[in-house]
Design an enzyme around this catalytic site. Sequence first.
Site, PDB file in Angstrom:
ATOM      1  N   ASP A 167      -2.302 -18.259   2.847  1.00  0.00           N
ATOM      2  CA  ASP A 167      -3.258 -19.288   1.917  1.00  0.00           C
ATOM      3  C   ASP A 167      -3.978 -20.289   2.908  1.00  0.00           C
ATOM      4  O   ASP A 167      -5.085 -20.529   2.744  1.00  0.00           O
ATOM      5  CB  ASP A 167      -2.522 -19.844   0.666  1.00  0.00           C
ATOM      6  CG  ASP A 167      -1.191 -20.539   1.136  1.00  0.00           C
ATOM      7  OD1 ASP A 167      -0.644 -20.294   1.968  1.00  0.00           O
ATOM      8  OD2 ASP A 167      -0.519 -20.990   0.242  1.00  0.00           O
TER       9      ASP A 167
ATOM     10  N   ASP B 263     -11.986  -9.157   4.584  1.00  0.00           N
ATOM     11  CA  ASP B 263     -13.141  -9.612   4.023  1.00  0.00           C
ATOM     12  C   ASP B 263     -13.673 -11.090   4.227  1.00  0.00           C
ATOM     13  O   ASP B 263     -14.724 -11.339   4.398  1.00  0.00           O
ATOM     14  CB  ASP B 263     -12.904  -9.323   2.539  1.00  0.00           C
ATOM     15  CG  ASP B 263     -13.244  -7.761   2.093  1.00  0.00           C
ATOM     16  OD1 ASP B 263     -13.130  -6.827   2.851  1.00  0.00           O
ATOM     17  OD2 ASP B 263     -13.778  -7.596   0.877  1.00  0.00           O
TER      18      ASP B 263
ATOM     19  N   TYR C 260       0.888  -1.227   0.041  1.00  0.00           N
ATOM     20  CA  TYR C 260       0.026  -0.012   0.147  1.00  0.00           C
ATOM     21  C   TYR C 260       0.870   1.161  -0.045  1.00  0.00           C
ATOM     22  O   TYR C 260       0.329   2.385  -0.391  1.00  0.00           O
ATOM     23  CB  TYR C 260      -0.920   0.157   1.189  1.00  0.00           C
ATOM     24  CG  TYR C 260      -2.201  -0.794   1.056  1.00  0.00           C
ATOM     25  CD1 TYR C 260      -2.227  -2.001   0.894  1.00  0.00           C
ATOM     26  CD2 TYR C 260      -3.511  -0.231   0.772  1.00  0.00           C
ATOM     27  CE1 TYR C 260      -3.362  -3.037   0.873  1.00  0.00           C
ATOM     28  CE2 TYR C 260      -4.502  -0.825   0.869  1.00  0.00           C
ATOM     29  CZ  TYR C 260      -4.646  -2.307   0.498  1.00  0.00           C
ATOM     30  OH  TYR C 260      -5.706  -3.098   0.479  1.00  0.00           O
TER      31      TYR C 260
ATOM     32  N   ASP D 151      -6.137  -6.855   4.150  1.00  0.00           N
ATOM     33  CA  ASP D 151      -7.198  -6.330   3.533  1.00  0.00           C
ATOM     34  C   ASP D 151      -7.977  -7.581   3.322  1.00  0.00           C
ATOM     35  O   ASP D 151      -9.124  -7.547   3.363  1.00  0.00           O
ATOM     36  CB  ASP D 151      -6.622  -5.498   2.441  1.00  0.00           C
ATOM     37  CG  ASP D 151      -7.765  -5.058   1.570  1.00  0.00           C
ATOM     38  OD1 ASP D 151      -8.755  -4.726   2.049  1.00  0.00           O
ATOM     39  OD2 ASP D 151      -7.757  -5.396   0.456  1.00  0.00           O
TER      40      ASP D 151
ATOM     41  N   LYS E 228       3.522 -14.807   4.005  1.00  0.00           N
ATOM     42  CA  LYS E 228       3.863 -15.785   3.122  1.00  0.00           C
ATOM     43  C   LYS E 228       5.165 -15.904   3.175  1.00  0.00           C
ATOM     44  O   LYS E 228       5.993 -15.743   2.390  1.00  0.00           O
ATOM     45  CB  LYS E 228       3.288 -15.385   2.131  1.00  0.00           C
ATOM     46  CG  LYS E 228       3.453 -16.142   0.630  1.00  0.00           C
ATOM     47  CD  LYS E 228       2.252 -17.474   0.629  1.00  0.00           C
ATOM     48  CE  LYS E 228       2.538 -18.331  -0.335  1.00  0.00           C
ATOM     49  NZ  LYS E 228       1.802 -19.590  -0.225  1.00  0.00           N
TER      50      LYS E 228
HETATM   51  C1  IPM Z   1     -10.516  -1.451   3.402  1.00  0.00           C
HETATM   52  C2  IPM Z   1     -10.769  -1.222   1.757  1.00  0.00           C
HETATM   53  C3  IPM Z   1      -9.538  -0.314   1.497  1.00  0.00           C
HETATM   54  C4  IPM Z   1      -8.265  -1.013   1.679  1.00  0.00           C
HETATM   55  C5  IPM Z   1      -9.476   0.365   0.122  1.00  0.00           C
HETATM   56  C6  IPM Z   1     -11.043   1.192  -0.193  1.00  0.00           C
HETATM   57  C7  IPM Z   1      -8.715   1.313  -0.191  1.00  0.00           C
HETATM   58  O1  IPM Z   1     -10.822  -2.349   1.163  1.00  0.00           O
HETATM   59  O2  IPM Z   1     -10.489  -0.779   4.125  1.00  0.00           O
HETATM   60  O3  IPM Z   1     -10.343  -2.907   3.597  1.00  0.00           O
HETATM   61  O4  IPM Z   1      -7.842  -1.468   0.675  1.00  0.00           O
HETATM   62  O5  IPM Z   1      -7.531  -0.907   2.673  1.00  0.00           O
HETATM   63 MN    MN Z   2     -10.924  -4.180   2.129  1.00  0.00          MN
END
Ligand code: IPM
Ligand code: MN
Length: 341
Positions: free
Chosen positions: A220, A248, A136, A244, A187
């Site tokens: 993984d 999710d 990032y 990140d 990793k």
């Molecule tokens: C998150 C989002 C952000 C990230 C994006 C929107 C830049 O996906 O906060 O997880 O990748 O960190």
């Molecule tokens: Mn995200």
Amino acid sequence: MTDPSSPTSGSPTSGRPHRVGVIGGDGIGPEVIAEALKVVAAAGVELETVDYDLGGARYLRDGVVLDDATVEEWRGLDALLLGAVGTPDVPPGVIERGLLLKMRFDLDLYVNQRPFLAPDLTHDFIVIRENTEGTYAGEGGFLRKGTPHEVATQGSVNTRMGVERCVRYAFELARSRPRKHLTMVHKTNVLTFAGDLWQRTFDEVATEYPDVATAYNHVDAACIYFVQSPSQYDVIVTDNLFGDILTDLGGAVSGGIGLASSGNLNPARTGPSMFEPVHGSAPDIAGQQKANPVAAILSAAMMLEFLGEADAAARIRKACADTATLVGSTAAVGDLVAARL
Ligand code: IPM
Ligand code: MN
């Protein structure tokens, strides 16, 4: 405890309301933030809010993403609360890098804390994602762009300081929890430079925390465990991009992304920390009162905890616990949570 990296709560700024910058943002952002603020008020915590009109819609209107003067203004606030940013008509990266990542980097929000609690309580873990480095950081660029010989690189920046402060925060957090267990996810078998730095840092810091049990998973494999045996986790520490993606998945296995909250923390408290739901702006359902505001409400609870309002935060979390009964429009769910306080 005077360690500035301590994850424990701050103390209430007694005598005055907390000063919070509010960025509703795009899509469902303003709707879910309205419910979060409703719930905070119902919990009896007084906030002095300052609204900032930022995000994709603002950018399309006048080209402003986030200027340095606004960031300077934020330094005087106690916290920032953000709904979601991003609009389909804006090219990828403009808002993400120019607003969200600029906030994380300029305010040195080096820990991204994302808790995951299964609705049936069968797992309860927290991901600590490094939030200012890795892929990032923006290292790289193009060579011969647009030609058949184009080269694009995107490096991963890992500093000893950056990794260590994040890892140390994770150990402190693990120490404060009953299970006292910390898993590093990386990793290291392929990313032998960055992974080596992470592993050595983790192992060295671990010697200072003999009371914290440790483990290591490749990222993984961690994806499998998130789905098959998430209860094995207590606290996880990982790099920016792995964090990140994993968070999710963490949301998906913990009742859905509509419940996932996060805090972008500056544990040294040299400026405000920023709290936001993990979900995005969901433009397809914007303005329809269909979005689940629980992620935003729980993010506001995390903000209150960080501001020293541990009791209000705990009451809000409890009011959100029975997720199966929190159904209805965005405002109706906010009302239900507020009524349970
Ligand atoms: C998150 C989002 C952000 C990230 C994006 C929107 C830049 O996906 O906060 O997880 O990748 O960190
Ligand atoms: Mn995200």
